[in-house]
Design a protein around this motif. Structure first.
Motif, PDB file in Angstrom:
ATOM      1  N   GLU A 164       0.821  -1.203   0.000  1.00  0.00           N
ATOM      2  CA  GLU A 164       0.000   0.000   0.000  1.00  0.00           C
ATOM      3  C   GLU A 164       0.860   1.260   0.000  1.00  0.00           C
ATOM      4  OE1 GLU A 164      -2.846  -0.976  -0.681  1.00  0.00           O
ATOM      5  OE2 GLU A 164      -2.589  -3.035   0.023  1.00  0.00           O
ATOM      6  N   LEU A 165       2.045   1.176   0.603  1.00  0.00           N
ATOM      7  CA  LEU A 165       2.949   2.326   0.614  1.00  0.00           C
ATOM      8  C   LEU A 165       3.534   2.619  -0.760  1.00  0.00           C
ATOM      9  CD1 LEU A 165       4.869   1.756   3.976  1.00  0.00           C
ATOM     10  CD2 LEU A 165       3.079   3.433   3.505  1.00  0.00           C
ATOM     11  N   GLU A 166       3.442   1.657  -1.667  1.00  0.00           N
ATOM     12  CA  GLU A 166       3.927   1.864  -3.035  1.00  0.00           C
ATOM     13  C   GLU A 166       2.908   2.603  -3.903  1.00  0.00           C
ATOM     14  OE1 GLU A 166       4.803  -2.015  -4.436  1.00  0.00           O
ATOM     15  OE2 GLU A 166       6.611  -2.252  -3.203  1.00  0.00           O
ATOM     16  N   ARG A 167       1.694   2.764  -3.404  1.00  0.00           N
ATOM     17  CA  ARG A 167       0.640   3.411  -4.182  1.00  0.00           C
ATOM     18  C   ARG A 167       0.857   4.918  -4.241  1.00  0.00           C
ATOM     19  NH1 ARG A 167      -3.844  -0.061  -4.600  1.00  0.00           N
ATOM     20  NH2 ARG A 167      -4.533   1.409  -6.212  1.00  0.00           N
ATOM     21  N   THR A 168       0.111   5.564  -5.141  1.00  0.00           N
ATOM     22  CA  THR A 168       0.232   7.019  -5.263  1.00  0.00           C
ATOM     23  C   THR A 168      -0.478   7.748  -4.121  1.00  0.00           C
ATOM     24  OG1 THR A 168      -1.716   7.075  -6.708  1.00  0.00           O
ATOM     25  CG2 THR A 168       0.458   6.936  -7.768  1.00  0.00           C
ATOM     26  N   ARG A 169      -1.338   7.036  -3.405  1.00  0.00           N
ATOM     27  CA  ARG A 169      -1.967   7.591  -2.203  1.00  0.00           C
ATOM     28  C   ARG A 169      -1.743   6.616  -1.046  1.00  0.00           C
ATOM     29  NH1 ARG A 169      -7.785  10.187  -2.730  1.00  0.00           N
ATOM     30  NH2 ARG A 169      -7.199  10.559  -0.558  1.00  0.00           N
ATOM     31  N   PRO A 170      -0.503   6.540  -0.563  1.00  0.00           N
ATOM     32  CA  PRO A 170      -0.134   5.492   0.394  1.00  0.00           C
ATOM     33  C   PRO A 170      -0.836   5.595   1.745  1.00  0.00           C
ATOM     34  CG  PRO A 170       1.674   7.042   0.083  1.00  0.00           C
ATOM     35  CD  PRO A 170       0.677   7.337  -0.972  1.00  0.00           C
ATOM     36  N   PHE A 171      -1.103   6.811   2.229  1.00  0.00           N
ATOM     37  CA  PHE A 171      -1.775   6.896   3.530  1.00  0.00           C
ATOM     38  C   PHE A 171      -3.217   6.421   3.403  1.00  0.00           C
ATOM     39  CE2 PHE A 171      -3.751   9.063   7.211  1.00  0.00           C
ATOM     40  CZ  PHE A 171      -2.895   8.602   8.211  1.00  0.00           C
ATOM     41  N   HIS A 172      -3.884   6.846   2.349  1.00  0.00           N
ATOM     42  CA  HIS A 172      -5.254   6.374   2.121  1.00  0.00           C
ATOM     43  C   HIS A 172      -5.299   4.858   2.070  1.00  0.00           C
ATOM     44  CE1 HIS A 172      -9.130   5.595   0.174  1.00  0.00           C
ATOM     45  NE2 HIS A 172      -8.446   4.839  -0.658  1.00  0.00           N
ATOM     46  N   TYR A 173      -4.415   4.266   1.268  1.00  0.00           N
ATOM     47  CA  TYR A 173      -4.498   2.817   1.087  1.00  0.00           C
ATOM     48  C   TYR A 173      -4.033   2.041   2.319  1.00  0.00           C
ATOM     49  CZ  TYR A 173      -6.310   2.849  -3.585  1.00  0.00           C
ATOM     50  OH  TYR A 173      -7.156   3.007  -4.652  1.00  0.00           O
ATOM     51  N   SER A 174      -3.144   2.608   3.102  1.00  0.00           N
ATOM     52  CA  SER A 174      -2.781   1.963   4.364  1.00  0.00           C
ATOM     53  C   SER A 174      -3.985   1.933   5.304  1.00  0.00           C
ATOM     54  CB  SER A 174      -1.613   2.699   5.024  1.00  0.00           C
ATOM     55  OG  SER A 174      -0.429   2.563   4.266  1.00  0.00           O
ATOM     56  N   CYS A 175      -4.678   3.070   5.418  1.00  0.00           N
ATOM     57  CA  CYS A 175      -5.855   3.137   6.287  1.00  0.00           C
ATOM     58  C   CYS A 175      -7.010   2.318   5.723  1.00  0.00           C
ATOM     59  CB  CYS A 175      -6.280   4.592   6.474  1.00  0.00           C
ATOM     60  SG  CYS A 175      -5.058   5.616   7.334  1.00  0.00           S
ATOM     61  N   PHE A 176      -7.146   2.325   4.413  1.00  0.00           N
ATOM     62  CA  PHE A 176      -8.196   1.561   3.749  1.00  0.00           C
ATOM     63  C   PHE A 176      -8.026   0.067   4.024  1.00  0.00           C
ATOM     64  CE2 PHE A 176      -9.880  -0.207  -0.418  1.00  0.00           C
ATOM     65  CZ  PHE A 176     -11.219   0.061  -0.157  1.00  0.00           C
ATOM     66  N   THR A 177      -6.803  -0.416   3.896  1.00  0.00           N
ATOM     67  CA  THR A 177      -6.528  -1.825   4.184  1.00  0.00           C
ATOM     68  C   THR A 177      -6.772  -2.140   5.651  1.00  0.00           C
ATOM     69  OG1 THR A 177      -4.840  -1.802   2.458  1.00  0.00           O
ATOM     70  CG2 THR A 177      -4.811  -3.662   3.976  1.00  0.00           C
ATOM     71  N   LEU A 178      -6.370  -1.241   6.528  1.00  0.00           N
ATOM     72  CA  LEU A 178      -6.594  -1.457   7.947  1.00  0.00           C
ATOM     73  C   LEU A 178      -8.082  -1.449   8.290  1.00  0.00           C
ATOM     74  CD1 LEU A 178      -3.667   0.546   9.570  1.00  0.00           C
ATOM     75  CD2 LEU A 178      -4.117  -1.910   9.760  1.00  0.00           C
ATOM     76  N   MET A 179      -8.871  -0.716   7.523  1.00  0.00           N
ATOM     77  CA  MET A 179     -10.318  -0.779   7.713  1.00  0.00           C
ATOM     78  C   MET A 179     -10.811  -2.210   7.559  1.00  0.00           C
ATOM     79  SD  MET A 179     -13.231   1.231   5.506  1.00  0.00           S
ATOM     80  CE  MET A 179     -14.016   0.018   4.455  1.00  0.00           C
ATOM     81  N   ALA A 180     -10.313  -2.903   6.545  1.00  0.00           N
ATOM     82  CA  ALA A 180     -10.694  -4.303   6.351  1.00  0.00           C
ATOM     83  C   ALA A 180     -10.202  -5.167   7.504  1.00  0.00           C
ATOM     84  CB  ALA A 180     -10.142  -4.825   5.031  1.00  0.00           C
TER      85      ALA A 180
END
Length: 448
Positions: A330-346
């Motif tokens: 997720e940190l490799e994405r262009t919006r890494p904070f969003h995707y880190s939190c998004f994954t943690l939501m799951a």
């Protein structure tokens, strides 16, 4: 976006061992002891769980917990945080009254290669036309621009209707639960029936045509995330409606919805798309597990649900989270904070599902120290502003972490509890809804 800071009501005190990031082996309590100062904003519910109320048999949210919150509200004992949260919830629900119902039949045409309009259809959000010309009006081939949402995906598809349906139903159901006002329940029931039950408008229980790439295919397995990020909130909402039963909701509706959910679960388990999505190793795989575990629990398939959440320990936590709490993919994405939190939501939603199955996913630690709580710990200083986010990011929004940290705090995790009490967490303009709907949801927009 203007943000404010609120404190949480739902946290329990727990000793924290920093080297292991683990909880004691006992499960969290649904109702903590009565605090000495009921006016403190981040106090837990003040009463013992109601014994004579219809407690919702929810999938993610703790039904006993919200029943206790409801009793506090009715008895005038709710904390200021709960009162503020309820006010925000009712304002949101008021906005949904009179809206909908939405249906897959609303789009102008069926998806390419679909049987009919009952099949759900969406387009890949991060794919854009390469260059439109007179000889190539569609701009084929479409090219990927990660994190940049093509507004074309909202035209002539079901994506926006799905979003409105999935947001309105939980909001309206919870508003009815706390107030007893029939207009909330009736609108929620109407929206559920149109999307899942009524023959003329219902969606076919599969996602064969989700996140299609124009000029290339008519659907992809990764489109399953269109549903997996939302559907467990709908499952909880239906359980809330059943707890009355609510006005406008009957046993026939429950049976019809359960049949749809059962057919959808079978498709997720048996179809090639479902199998391929489960094999993915990033947020898609985690959401796939969370959705299937929630569905299995909803359908009474507890052994299957246990297998899924137990499997997430080695299949997800061990492989996706590093020993220092990072989510590298997720940190490799262009919006890494969003995707880190998004994954943690799951992850945190799945941990709440696991609680109901007597599986402690919160306290699991992998062979290299990996854990859900360590991943939450990694994002906390960036969410509170104590550290500057040190990754290139198209749009960094601290509020993305709010519900994830709330959920970890409610599980008893001391660093998350401290972050909530600090008053440094950003919240959306609409307010902090977690105190009255205690489960993590996506708060930042990927569209903007």
């Amino acid at each position: 976006m203007l943000v404010s800071s609120l404190s949480s009501t739902f946290v329990v005190l727990l000793a924290f061992t920093s080297s292991a990031f683990a909880r004691p082996s006992t499960q969290r309590r649904a109702c903590p002891p009565k605090p000495t100062d009921p006016s403190t904003p981040d106090d837990p519910p003040t009463q013992d769980p109601p014994t004579n109320a219809n407690i919702p048999n929810t999938v993610v949210i703790d039904g006993t917990h919200i029943a206790t919150v409801k009793a506090d509200i009715e008895d005038g004992k709710a904390s200021q945080a709960v009162q503020d949260s309820l006010k925000a919830l009712l304002k949101d629900a008021d906005g949904w009254v009179g809206q909908g119902p939405w249906s897959v039949m609303d789009k102008p045409d069926a998806a390419p290669n679909a049987t009919n309009k009952h099949d759900y259809y969406s387009m890949a959000p991060y794919f854009w036309p390469s260059k439109k010309t007179k000889s190539n009006p569609d701009g084929c081939p479409y090219i990927q621009k990660d994190g940049q949402r093509n507004p074309e995906v909202d035209d002539a598809t079901d994506r926006q209707a799905l979003s409105k349906m999935a947001k309105s139903i939980p909001s309206l159901s919870m508003a009815w639960y706390y107030t007893g006002k029939s207009e909330y329940a009736e609108q929620a029931a109407k929206n559920v029936r149109a999307w899942y039950i009524d023959e003329a408008t219902r969606m076919t229980p599969n996602l064969q045509h989700a996140q299609a790439i124009k000029c290339k295919n008519s659907g992809r397995y990764i489109g399953i995330i269109d549903f997996s990020q939302h559907f467990t909130t709908v499952l909880d909402a239906v359980k809330v409606l059943e707890s009355g039963p609510a006005p406008g909701w009957t046993k026939e509706h429950s049976d019809g919805f359960k049949q749809w959910a059962s057919d959808f679960y079978d498709w997720l388990s048996d179809s090639q798309f479902g199998k391929d999505e489960t094999k993915t190793t990033n947020n898609h795989g985690t959401f796939a597990d969370m959705q299937r575990a929630g569905l299995a629990l909803f359908l009474g398939k507890t052994d299957e649900a246990k297998d899924i959440v137990n499997g997430a320990k080695s299949n997800r936590v061990d492989k996706q989270i590093t020993g220092d709490g990072k989510l590298p993919q997720e940190l490799e994405r262009t919006r890494p904070f969003h995707y880190s939190c998004f994954t943690l939501m799951a992850y945190v939603r799945m941990a709440q599902i696991a609680d109901k199955l007597d599986v402690d996913l919160w306290g699991y630690t992998g062979p290299d120290g990996q854990s859900i709580l360590k991943a939450v710990s990694y994002i906390i200083p960036y969410a509170t502003g104590e550290k500057e986010w040190n990754h290139q990011d198209l749009k960094f929004q601290r509020l993305a972490a709010l519900d994830v940290i709330h959920a970890a705090a409610e599980s008893g995790y001391a660093p998350a509890k401290d972050a909530v009490k600090s008053g440094k967490l950003d919240v959306p303009d609409q307010g902090d809804l977690f105190p009255v709907r205690p489960a993590a949801e996506q708060l930042d927009s990927i569209a903007g």
